[in-house]
Write an enzyme that holds these catalytic residues in place. Structure first.
Site, PDB file in Angstrom:
ATOM      1  N   GLN A   1     -26.138  -9.585  -4.422  1.00  9.72           N
ATOM      2  CA  GLN A   1     -26.639 -11.606  -4.487  1.00  9.72           C
ATOM      3  C   GLN A   1     -25.796 -11.683  -5.988  1.00  9.72           C
ATOM      4  OE1 GLN A   1     -28.559  -8.316  -3.495  1.00  9.72           O
ATOM      5  NE2 GLN A   1     -28.154  -9.530  -1.504  1.00  9.72           N
TER       6      GLN A   1
ATOM      7  N   GLY B   1     -23.343  -9.837   1.844  1.00 12.75           N
ATOM      8  CA  GLY B   1     -22.597  -9.430   2.872  1.00 12.75           C
ATOM      9  C   GLY B   1     -21.279 -10.046   1.383  1.00 12.75           C
ATOM     10  N   HIS B   2     -20.109  -9.764   1.456  1.00 15.80           N
ATOM     11  CA  HIS B   2     -19.061  -9.329   0.869  1.00 15.80           C
ATOM     12  C   HIS B   2     -17.646  -9.287   1.278  1.00 15.80           C
ATOM     13  CE1 HIS B   2     -22.093  -6.641  -2.281  1.00 15.80           C
ATOM     14  NE2 HIS B   2     -21.954  -8.055  -1.876  1.00 15.80           N
ATOM     15  N   THR B   3     -17.262 -10.584   0.839  1.00 17.25           N
ATOM     16  CA  THR B   3     -15.670 -10.493   2.117  1.00 17.25           C
ATOM     17  C   THR B   3     -14.269 -10.652   1.851  1.00 17.25           C
ATOM     18  OG1 THR B   3     -16.861 -13.025   2.623  1.00 17.25           O
ATOM     19  CG2 THR B   3     -14.429 -12.389   3.351  1.00 17.25           C
TER      20      THR B   3
ATOM     21  N   ARG C   1     -23.455 -23.269   3.220  1.00 22.10           N
ATOM     22  CA  ARG C   1     -24.380 -23.192   1.897  1.00 22.10           C
ATOM     23  C   ARG C   1     -24.424 -24.126   0.958  1.00 22.10           C
ATOM     24  NH1 ARG C   1     -19.741 -18.282   0.176  1.00 22.10           N
ATOM     25  NH2 ARG C   1     -20.740 -16.814   1.403  1.00 22.10           N
TER      26      ARG C   1
ATOM     27  N   LYS D   1     -17.918 -11.152  -5.542  1.00 22.12           N
ATOM     28  CA  LYS D   1     -18.182 -10.003  -5.831  1.00 22.12           C
ATOM     29  C   LYS D   1     -17.225  -9.258  -4.796  1.00 22.12           C
ATOM     30  CE  LYS D   1     -22.735 -10.265  -5.483  1.00 22.12           C
ATOM     31  NZ  LYS D   1     -22.030 -11.779  -4.684  1.00 22.12           N
TER      32      LYS D   1
ATOM     33  N   ASP E   1     -22.843 -14.395  -3.786  1.00 22.21           N
ATOM     34  CA  ASP E   1     -21.416 -15.177  -2.871  1.00 22.21           C
ATOM     35  C   ASP E   1     -20.707 -16.029  -3.782  1.00 22.21           C
ATOM     36  OD1 ASP E   1     -23.164 -14.539  -0.337  1.00 22.21           O
ATOM     37  OD2 ASP E   1     -23.641 -16.506  -0.097  1.00 22.21           O
TER      38      ASP E   1
END
Ligand code: GDP
Ligand code: IMO
Ligand code: MG
Length: 424
Positions: free
Chosen positions: A223, A40-42, A303, A16, A13
């Protein structure tokens, strides 16, 4: 840009997805080579927000090719949902997406085993995303996995599935879980196979031909370094090689074809799930959560947060061969009068100062950070677009992180949007 691997240099997180989306502008192809829909890439494009799980973060850019490589584990049903979701939002997903025929499948029994094993671990749980990632990679290593090549061959898939359901149901029952309905899985996976078949190909030969034709490839890590199955805080890790070597094995591209490695870090540290996090500080978590930030893009979990850990990122630079550093979320620290950076560890706060993280997770959990203090800049940075316009104290902080991490400062990100990216 030349052939580039981008990895997370912390616990995932790092931002990336945002950096990949920005860099894709100068690249031809973006490749995912490990992990699955645990990622999960935002990406924020204007007022639109996208969260990608299996599809490379280059997909929003017109004219770019996205590849899901052999090292990825694919939940075909989830991938179809992701493809359709993007198409419904007007994003082209067609000939611009290629899926490796040798990528392994995540099956419903993997998810069930993931859930059961976590439940049985009780307070020692890993805190997985429950996407079945560990059991899927386990089957791959045990040579009992099913692959994309099987999925798109109905007779082969049916026969192999029947055998796998039988064995896995025995295990699931033994662990107190509910058996999987094989007929239902067959129907769901057959439907997904129909949708995915046109995308499936030998991506290894595709990538080599493209590279021979001087196409430039960006490898998108999922990751982060400390979730790597070999180099992370085992057993509190994911089940793939998240470090730069994983990009080569997970795509079939040799190391000597890679020109650059970019490490992405947040200006502070976060981790989701269990396991040691030496610089964890509740007050930083409270501040960031209060700003509506640092909730997981895949599971929505809050987180865990802490100060920047230069011991960890220096180690990450070493393992990955990081040349260039991209620092994200600098704006998250805009309001702090004082900022700490961890430069060493002492076990139980006593004895000699360690400058590399112990490999044993138990020992790492006993490490107390040794901090240096830096003055905060106390100025909003989110509207700044040029490096020279950043407050001198913010520049000094970014340069210190790069120096301590042993890499060249390349990008400073001051917001989730594309424009909020300062490239040096
Ligand atoms: P990834 O898994 O490494 O792609 O990162 P995630 O997308 O899971 O989490 C990173 C979060 O930080 C996302 O919500 C991004 O939109 C956000 N983000 C990335 N860079 C920045 C930044 O510089 N500033 C702010 N405020 N948010 C950022
Ligand atoms: P991106 O690509 C952060 C964590 C989980 C858990 C551990 C194992 O968005 O950075 P798994 O489901 O993989 O077996 O869970 O790894 N984890 C991540 N944490 N970002 C991720 O991906 C993650 N993918 C897995 O929280 O601690
Ligand atoms: Mg993420």
């Amino acid at each position: 840009m030349s052939n580039t691997i981008l990895v997370g240099s912390q616990w995932g997180d790092e931002g990336k997805g945002k950096i990949i989306d920005v860099l894709t502008g100068d690249m031809d192809i973006v490749v995912r080579s490990q992990g699955g829909n645990n990622a999960g890439h935002t990406i924020v494009d204007g007022d639109k927000k996208y969260v990608l799980h299996l599809i490379p973060s280059g997909i929003l850019r017109k004219g770019k090719i996205c590849v899901i490589g052999n090292g990825v584990v694919i939940d075909p049903v989830a991938l179809v949902v992701e493809i359709k979701g993007l198409q419904e939002r007007g994003i082209k997903v067609g000939k611009n997406l290629l899926i490796s025929d040798s990528a392994h499948l995540v099956m419903p029994y993997h998810r069930s085993l993931d859930e059961r094993r976590e439940a049985l671990k009780g307070k020692n749980k890993i805190g997985t995303t429950k996407r079945g990632i560990g059991p899927a990679y386990g089957d791959k290593a045990a040579r009992t996995g099913l692959r994309m090549a099987d999925l798109i061959r109905p007779d082969v898939f049916k026969a192999k599935l029947a055998q796998r359901i039988k064995e896995n149901n025995a295990v699931i029952k033994g662990l107190g879980g509910k058996p999987i309905n094989g007929a239902k899985v067959l129907a769901e996976y057959t439907a997904a196979a129909e949708v995915l078949k046109p995308f499936v190909t030998n991506t290894v030969t595709y990538l080599h031909k493209a590279m021979d034709a001087k196409k430039e490839v960006l490898f998108e890590g999922a990751q982060g370094t400390f979730l790597d199955i070999d180099h992370g805080t085992y057993p509190f890790v994911t089940s793939s090689n998240t470090t730069s070597g994983g990009a080569c094995t997970g795509s079939g591209i040799a190391p000597n074809r890679i020109d650059t490695v970019i490490g992405v870090v947040k200006a502070y540290t976060t981790r989701v799930g269990e396991g040691p996090l030496p610089t964890e500080e509740d007050a930083i978590g409270d501040m960031l959560h209060g700003m509506g930030r640092e909730f997981g893009a895949t599971t929505g979990r809050a987180r865990r947060c802490g100060w920047f850990d230069a011991v960890a990122t220096r180690y990450a630079s070493m393992v990955n061969g990081v040349d260039q550093l991209a620092i994200t979320n600098l704006d998250g620290l805009d309001g702090l009068p004082e900022i700490l950076i961890c430069t060493g560890y002492r076990i139980d706060g006593k004895g000699p100062v360690l400058d590399t993280p112990p490999t044993d997770a138990g020992e790492l959990a006993r490490c107390r950070p040794v901090y240096m203090s830096m003055p905060g800049w106390m100025t909003p940075t989110d509207t700044i677009r040029k490096y020279k316009d950043l407050p001198p104290k913010a520049r000094h902080y970014a340069e210190t992180l790069a120096k301590l991490s042993g890499a060249k400062l390349f990008i400073v990100s001051v917001g989730p949007g594309r424009a909020q990216t300062i490239q040096l």
